[in-house]
Design a protein around this motif. Sequence first.
Motif, PDB file in Angstrom:
ATOM      1  N   ARG A 125      -4.504  55.911  -1.476  1.00  0.00           N
ATOM      2  CA  ARG A 125      -5.021  56.139  -2.819  1.00  0.00           C
ATOM      3  C   ARG A 125      -5.902  54.972  -3.254  1.00  0.00           C
ATOM      4  N   THR A 126      -6.970  54.771  -2.510  1.00  0.00           N
ATOM      5  CA  THR A 126      -7.839  53.628  -2.796  1.00  0.00           C
ATOM      6  C   THR A 126      -8.536  53.757  -4.137  1.00  0.00           C
ATOM      7  N   LEU A 147     -14.353  43.040  -7.793  1.00  0.00           N
ATOM      8  CA  LEU A 147     -14.122  44.309  -8.472  1.00  0.00           C
ATOM      9  C   LEU A 147     -14.829  45.426  -7.713  1.00  0.00           C
ATOM     10  N   TRP A 148     -14.121  46.546  -7.524  1.00  0.00           N
ATOM     11  CA  TRP A 148     -14.744  47.671  -6.837  1.00  0.00           C
ATOM     12  C   TRP A 148     -15.981  48.147  -7.589  1.00  0.00           C
ATOM     13  N   THR A 149     -15.863  48.248  -8.913  1.00  0.00           N
ATOM     14  CA  THR A 149     -16.991  48.701  -9.729  1.00  0.00           C
ATOM     15  C   THR A 149     -17.779  47.491 -10.226  1.00  0.00           C
ATOM     16  N   GLY A 150     -19.020  47.453  -9.864  1.00  0.00           N
ATOM     17  CA  GLY A 150     -19.868  46.353 -10.304  1.00  0.00           C
ATOM     18  C   GLY A 150     -19.964  45.216  -9.322  1.00  0.00           C
ATOM     19  N   ASP A 166     -17.550  47.283   0.664  1.00  0.00           N
ATOM     20  CA  ASP A 166     -18.312  48.460   1.049  1.00  0.00           C
ATOM     21  C   ASP A 166     -17.539  49.652   0.507  1.00  0.00           C
ATOM     22  N   LYS A 167     -17.996  50.188  -0.604  1.00  0.00           N
ATOM     23  CA  LYS A 167     -17.268  51.263  -1.269  1.00  0.00           C
ATOM     24  C   LYS A 167     -17.213  52.522  -0.424  1.00  0.00           C
ATOM     25  N   ALA A 168     -18.252  52.784   0.322  1.00  0.00           N
ATOM     26  CA  ALA A 168     -18.288  53.996   1.148  1.00  0.00           C
ATOM     27  C   ALA A 168     -17.248  53.936   2.262  1.00  0.00           C
TER      28      ALA A 168
END
Length: 129
Positions: A27-28, A52-55, A73-75
């Motif tokens: 559940r990333t 932070l994942w976002t930003g 790397d969010k992808a």
Amino acid sequence: QVQLVESGGGLVQAGGSLRLSCAASGRTASSYAMGWFRQAPGKEREFVAAILWTGGTTYYADSVKGRFTISRDKAKNTVALQMNSLKPEDTAVYYCAAQTKKATNWGISLRRFREYDYWGQGTQVTVSS
């Protein structure tokens, strides 16, 4: 739940470089941030860097600022720690961790290991002099 697996540790001479990677699964989407901590024998676990994942805002311990770089790397759901100009005092087990609670002050929260909910198994980094 979030599963974290670190890789990339090893033995390097002082002045050298290593790149650690942390692969997140499960559940990333529930995690807001990722951090790297380290623990040397007989010492407390200490904050190294976080992102932070976002930003992609990053945070660093003073001891590694300018030498280490954290990225994500969010992808691929991966977080990396590029470590340059390594010193013998960087020798430790390095842990990747995920924080799933939204903080009011990320600069404080991300530096506290108790704020993290999930941890990897750790990877050994040894820097010889």
